[in-house]
Design an enzyme around this catalytic site. Structure first.
Site, PDB file in Angstrom:
ATOM      1  N   GLU A  35       0.623  -9.954  12.139  1.00  0.00           N
ATOM      2  CA  GLU A  35       0.320 -10.513  13.450  1.00  0.00           C
ATOM      3  C   GLU A  35      -0.126 -11.968  13.327  1.00  0.00           C
ATOM      4  O   GLU A  35      -0.083 -12.728  14.293  1.00  0.00           O
ATOM      5  CB  GLU A  35      -0.775  -9.675  14.114  1.00  0.00           C
ATOM      6  CG  GLU A  35      -0.973  -9.936  15.581  1.00  0.00           C
ATOM      7  CD  GLU A  35      -1.849  -8.878  16.221  1.00  0.00           C
ATOM      8  OE1 GLU A  35      -2.725  -9.231  17.026  1.00  0.00           O
ATOM      9  OE2 GLU A  35      -1.654  -7.685  15.907  1.00  0.00           O
ATOM     10  N   HIS A  49       2.272   2.441  11.984  1.00  0.00           N
ATOM     11  CA  HIS A  49       1.305   1.593  11.290  1.00  0.00           C
ATOM     12  C   HIS A  49      -0.080   2.190  11.098  1.00  0.00           C
ATOM     13  O   HIS A  49      -0.625   2.157  10.001  1.00  0.00           O
ATOM     14  CB  HIS A  49       1.183   0.270  12.060  1.00  0.00           C
ATOM     15  CG  HIS A  49       0.296  -0.746  11.414  1.00  0.00           C
ATOM     16  ND1 HIS A  49       0.510  -1.202  10.123  1.00  0.00           N
ATOM     17  CD2 HIS A  49      -0.797  -1.403  11.869  1.00  0.00           C
ATOM     18  CE1 HIS A  49      -0.403  -2.102   9.808  1.00  0.00           C
ATOM     19  NE2 HIS A  49      -1.227  -2.227  10.855  1.00  0.00           N
ATOM     20  N   LEU A  84       5.575  -4.848   6.905  1.00  0.00           N
ATOM     21  CA  LEU A  84       4.792  -5.560   7.903  1.00  0.00           C
ATOM     22  C   LEU A  84       5.041  -7.068   7.891  1.00  0.00           C
ATOM     23  O   LEU A  84       5.011  -7.710   6.849  1.00  0.00           O
ATOM     24  CB  LEU A  84       3.304  -5.296   7.651  1.00  0.00           C
ATOM     25  CG  LEU A  84       2.349  -5.661   8.779  1.00  0.00           C
ATOM     26  CD1 LEU A  84       2.657  -4.843  10.021  1.00  0.00           C
ATOM     27  CD2 LEU A  84       0.912  -5.419   8.337  1.00  0.00           C
ATOM     28  N   ARG A 113      -1.404  -4.804  20.477  1.00  0.00           N
ATOM     29  CA  ARG A 113      -0.216  -4.290  19.813  1.00  0.00           C
ATOM     30  C   ARG A 113       0.535  -3.237  20.614  1.00  0.00           C
ATOM     31  O   ARG A 113       1.765  -3.185  20.575  1.00  0.00           O
ATOM     32  CB  ARG A 113      -0.606  -3.714  18.439  1.00  0.00           C
ATOM     33  CG  ARG A 113      -1.026  -4.791  17.470  1.00  0.00           C
ATOM     34  CD  ARG A 113      -1.523  -4.214  16.165  1.00  0.00           C
ATOM     35  NE  ARG A 113      -1.832  -5.287  15.230  1.00  0.00           N
ATOM     36  CZ  ARG A 113      -2.378  -5.092  14.038  1.00  0.00           C
ATOM     37  NH1 ARG A 113      -2.682  -3.866  13.643  1.00  0.00           N
ATOM     38  NH2 ARG A 113      -2.620  -6.118  13.233  1.00  0.00           N
ATOM     39  N   ARG A 139      -5.988   0.135  18.517  1.00  0.00           N
ATOM     40  CA  ARG A 139      -6.777  -0.774  17.680  1.00  0.00           C
ATOM     41  C   ARG A 139      -6.297  -2.208  17.825  1.00  0.00           C
ATOM     42  O   ARG A 139      -5.097  -2.476  17.823  1.00  0.00           O
ATOM     43  CB  ARG A 139      -6.692  -0.361  16.202  1.00  0.00           C
ATOM     44  CG  ARG A 139      -7.392  -1.346  15.271  1.00  0.00           C
ATOM     45  CD  ARG A 139      -7.362  -0.878  13.845  1.00  0.00           C
ATOM     46  NE  ARG A 139      -6.056  -0.880  13.238  1.00  0.00           N
ATOM     47  CZ  ARG A 139      -5.428  -1.955  12.764  1.00  0.00           C
ATOM     48  NH1 ARG A 139      -5.977  -3.167  12.891  1.00  0.00           N
ATOM     49  NH2 ARG A 139      -4.244  -1.856  12.194  1.00  0.00           N
ATOM     50  N   HIS A 193       2.960  -0.985  14.959  1.00  0.00           N
ATOM     51  CA  HIS A 193       2.822  -2.441  14.879  1.00  0.00           C
ATOM     52  C   HIS A 193       4.092  -3.073  15.429  1.00  0.00           C
ATOM     53  O   HIS A 193       5.198  -2.642  15.105  1.00  0.00           O
ATOM     54  CB  HIS A 193       2.607  -2.862  13.423  1.00  0.00           C
ATOM     55  CG  HIS A 193       2.136  -4.270  13.263  1.00  0.00           C
ATOM     56  ND1 HIS A 193       2.948  -5.356  13.511  1.00  0.00           N
ATOM     57  CD2 HIS A 193       0.929  -4.780  12.887  1.00  0.00           C
ATOM     58  CE1 HIS A 193       2.266  -6.475  13.283  1.00  0.00           C
ATOM     59  NE2 HIS A 193       1.041  -6.145  12.910  1.00  0.00           N
ATOM     60  N   PHE A 235      -5.667 -13.920  17.038  1.00  0.00           N
ATOM     61  CA  PHE A 235      -5.039 -12.612  16.867  1.00  0.00           C
ATOM     62  C   PHE A 235      -4.953 -11.923  18.220  1.00  0.00           C
ATOM     63  O   PHE A 235      -5.745 -12.207  19.127  1.00  0.00           O
ATOM     64  CB  PHE A 235      -5.842 -11.750  15.874  1.00  0.00           C
ATOM     65  CG  PHE A 235      -5.075 -11.402  14.626  1.00  0.00           C
ATOM     66  CD1 PHE A 235      -4.741 -12.371  13.703  1.00  0.00           C
ATOM     67  CD2 PHE A 235      -4.687 -10.099  14.375  1.00  0.00           C
ATOM     68  CE1 PHE A 235      -4.037 -12.059  12.550  1.00  0.00           C
ATOM     69  CE2 PHE A 235      -3.990  -9.762  13.232  1.00  0.00           C
ATOM     70  CZ  PHE A 235      -3.655 -10.742  12.314  1.00  0.00           C
TER      71      PHE A 235
END
Length: 594
Positions: free
Chosen positions: A270, A367, A267, A301, A409, A257, A134
């Site tokens: 990811e 997001h 969405l 992001r 985040r 996002h 990720f």
């Protein structure tokens, strides 16, 4: 059609129908709320959860797709210290590092607890919990490549985790109230006695008296026009906190996002890039080489969202349009069907694109809020944002700001944040319970909620809520998005000031108190405007770029003046800012490169 002024002649009175008493009342039934409920109920406390939705399983936690981060090291070497560093660096060094350390350490326990409760994670051939790469999660304090850290259940991880907790809460006997819209806290100075709700099903108000009240209502992505968030994400908890005199922390930091389905915002996890997907511009280039040459599509992001927006603004969107491609065709049908089945289904249904054969059109989508109600590391709400506890009041999940995410985040740290700090909240409530008290309910405890509903229903205006909402969402999308500048932010300030005036001329034709969705949307609109105002003024105030807050007129990070948290206070007289230090324990700020 009848004249609106005739319809508005009817005067509506909102009754207080019932008073409930519990040890603990939790507003919100997502991962944070359910974890806290489980811990409280296990300790023998009379625990109730409420949601404005028709059932707990519709909470927005269910929409999480890609995974939840934990340094299990099932498939390769990994350590919680690496996870902590990635979280702090990803936050652009604004995260409080005591909170980041708890997040990374407790992640391992949380994932194992989920497994023991029966969460059906995807598995390796050896039967271990499967993990994928990720963005921003890397090896050896950032000196290595992407690490396998995201524990996942195909691309339906939030669905799996939420249902696991809900079933456990049912097993333990947690009481659930559905279609209860929380409107105001019952307070006595810096003490909380419970919450007042509107009963959507039956009409009227209900007062919930409790020793401990937890706000776990999520974020406010519906303030933007293109968003990946649920319709229920309307800043309800943040609004209640502001009206109780509590500040909101770091509201200028709102994450877009990178990969929302074009023109829909839905969405595209990811996890698509974690599995090896590419981002492609109109020239057929993997353009991330120009923005994050080492990490490419697996950069954090905020960086990826700015890269995509920059490509579109430079005219390199697909066919010159306002989107680029997410390409996973090379992964093959087997991986797509087993690890990304929901992505394929959504792409086919909402974009008419089968990602096995065609690339997916995407654009950054609103997001996640890094800011919110200020709390300590156990979820206790700070009345002044710094040191004074608001007795009996707690917050967890996206509505809260323990400041574990700082300015940005990392993916897979959201389900983890809600789980870790929701659980810690429950443990703290149990620990504090003996020293909490049932405060007496005053005769006017429901006054604030009653006045809010009656104000909306008894107005004799002509503007419908959806007209104001569209103006809000369009303005936020245009002026308070991936990039910001003073001119645009001042334009949004003007729009917000105009909306405050229009709210006094708002018209709701349905005067009933049962299943009145227009009334609900009008109240949610007030909450969204309050959140948008905090974001806009916060963004205007912070004259630097850091994480998800990117000022074109102040393009550099400014640690000398802005390595601090923002506290936004709002009352009838206006707003003001205060600040507090960032907690730095292990990792000192450095240039953030990927």
């Amino acid at each position: 059609m009848k004249d609106p002024k005739v319809l508005n002649e009817k005067v509506v009175d909102v009754p207080l129908r019932n008073i409930h008493k519990h040890d603990v009342v939790i507003v919100g039934t997502g991962l944070a709320g359910l974890w806290a409920a489980i811990e409280c109920k296990k300790a023998g406390l009379d625990t109730a959860c409420m949601t404005k939705l028709s059932m707990p399983q519709r909470s927005h936690s269910i929409a999480a797709q890609g995974g939840t981060a934990a340094s299990l090291g099932n498939l390769e070497e990994d350590y919680w210290e690496w996870h902590m560093f990635d979280t702090v660096k990803g936050s652009d060094f604004l995260a409080d590092q005591d909170a980041a350390e708890i997040l990374a350490k407790d992640a391992i326990t949380i994932v194992r607890e989920y497994e023991h409760m029966g969460a059906p994670f995807s598995r390796t051939p050896d039967g271990l919990i499967a993990q994928r790469k990720f963005g921003g999660h890397v090896k050896d304090f950032g000196r290595g490549g992407p690490v396998l850290r995201a524990c996942y259940a195909a691309d339906r991880t939030g669905h799996v985790l939420l249902h696991t907790l809900w079933q456990k809460a049912l097993e333990l006997g947690v009481r659930f109230y559905t279609e209860m819209f929380a409107i105001s806290l019952i307070t006595d100075g810096p003490k909380c006695a419970g919450v007042v709700t509107w009963d959507i099903k039956s009409g009227g108000l209900h007062a919930f008296k409790a020793k401990a009240t937890l706000i776990a209502t999520g974020g406010y992505g519906r303030a933007w026009k293109i968003t990946a968030t649920a319709y229920s994400y309307t800043a309800d908890g943040q609004y209640m906190a502001l009206r109780a005199g509590i500040p909101l922390e770091d509201m200028e930091f709102f994450q877009f996002h990178p990969t929302g389905l074009f023109d829909r915002g839905i969405l595209m996890t990811e996890g698509c890039r974690g599995e090896g997907g590419y981002l492609i511009n109109d020239l057929g280039e993997r353009f991330m080489k120009n923005y994050a040459p080492e990490k490419m599509e697996l950069a954090p992001r905020d960086i990826v969202s700015r890269a995509i927006t920059s490509e579109i603004e430079a005219g390199r969107g697909i066919n010159g349009g306002p989107y680029i491609y997410l390409d996973i065709r090379h992964l093959g049908a087997e991986i797509i069907n087993t690890r990304l089945p929901q992505i394929r289904e959504i792409s086919i249904k909402f974009a008419g694109v089968d990602p096995i054969h065609e690339p997916i059109p995407i654009v950054p989508t609103a997001h996640y809020s890094m800011g919110g109600i200020p709390t300590d590391i156990d979820g206790r709400v700070w009345y002044d944002g710094k040191s004074q506890i608001f007795s009996g009041l707690y917050a967890a999940g996206e509505c809260a700001c323990v400041s574990v995410h700082g300015a940005n985040r990392l993916g897979c740290n959201s389900t983890l944040d809600a789980s870790v700090f929701g659980r810690r909240c429950g443990i703290a409530i149990v620990k504090d319970f003996a020293n909490l008290e049932h405060l007496p309910l005053e005769e006017d405890s429901a006054k604030m909620a009653k006045e809010e509903i009656e104000f909306i229903l008894n107005q004799k205006g002509s503007i419908r809520p959806e007209e104001i909402r569209n103006e809000l969402q369009t303005g936020m999308q245009n002026y308070v998005a991936v990039f910001r500048d003073e001119k645009g932010l001042l334009k949004m300030v003007s729009i917000i000031e105009d909306m405050h005036k229009k709210m006094k001329d708002m018209f709701v034709s349905d005067k009933s108190l049962t299943y009145n969705t227009t009334l609900m949307e009008a109240m949610e609109l007030r909450h969204l405007i309050a959140a948008a105002e905090a974001v806009t003024y916060g963004a205007l105030n912070r004259t630097e770029s850091r994480g998800a807050h990117a000022r074109r007129d102040y393009p550099k990070r400014d640690d000398e003046n802005w390595l601090k948290h923002t506290l936004y206070f709002r009352d009838e007289s206006g707003f003001r800012f205060d600040y507090k230090e960032v907690k730095i324990t292990r990792f000192f700020p450095e240039e953030r490169k990927y």
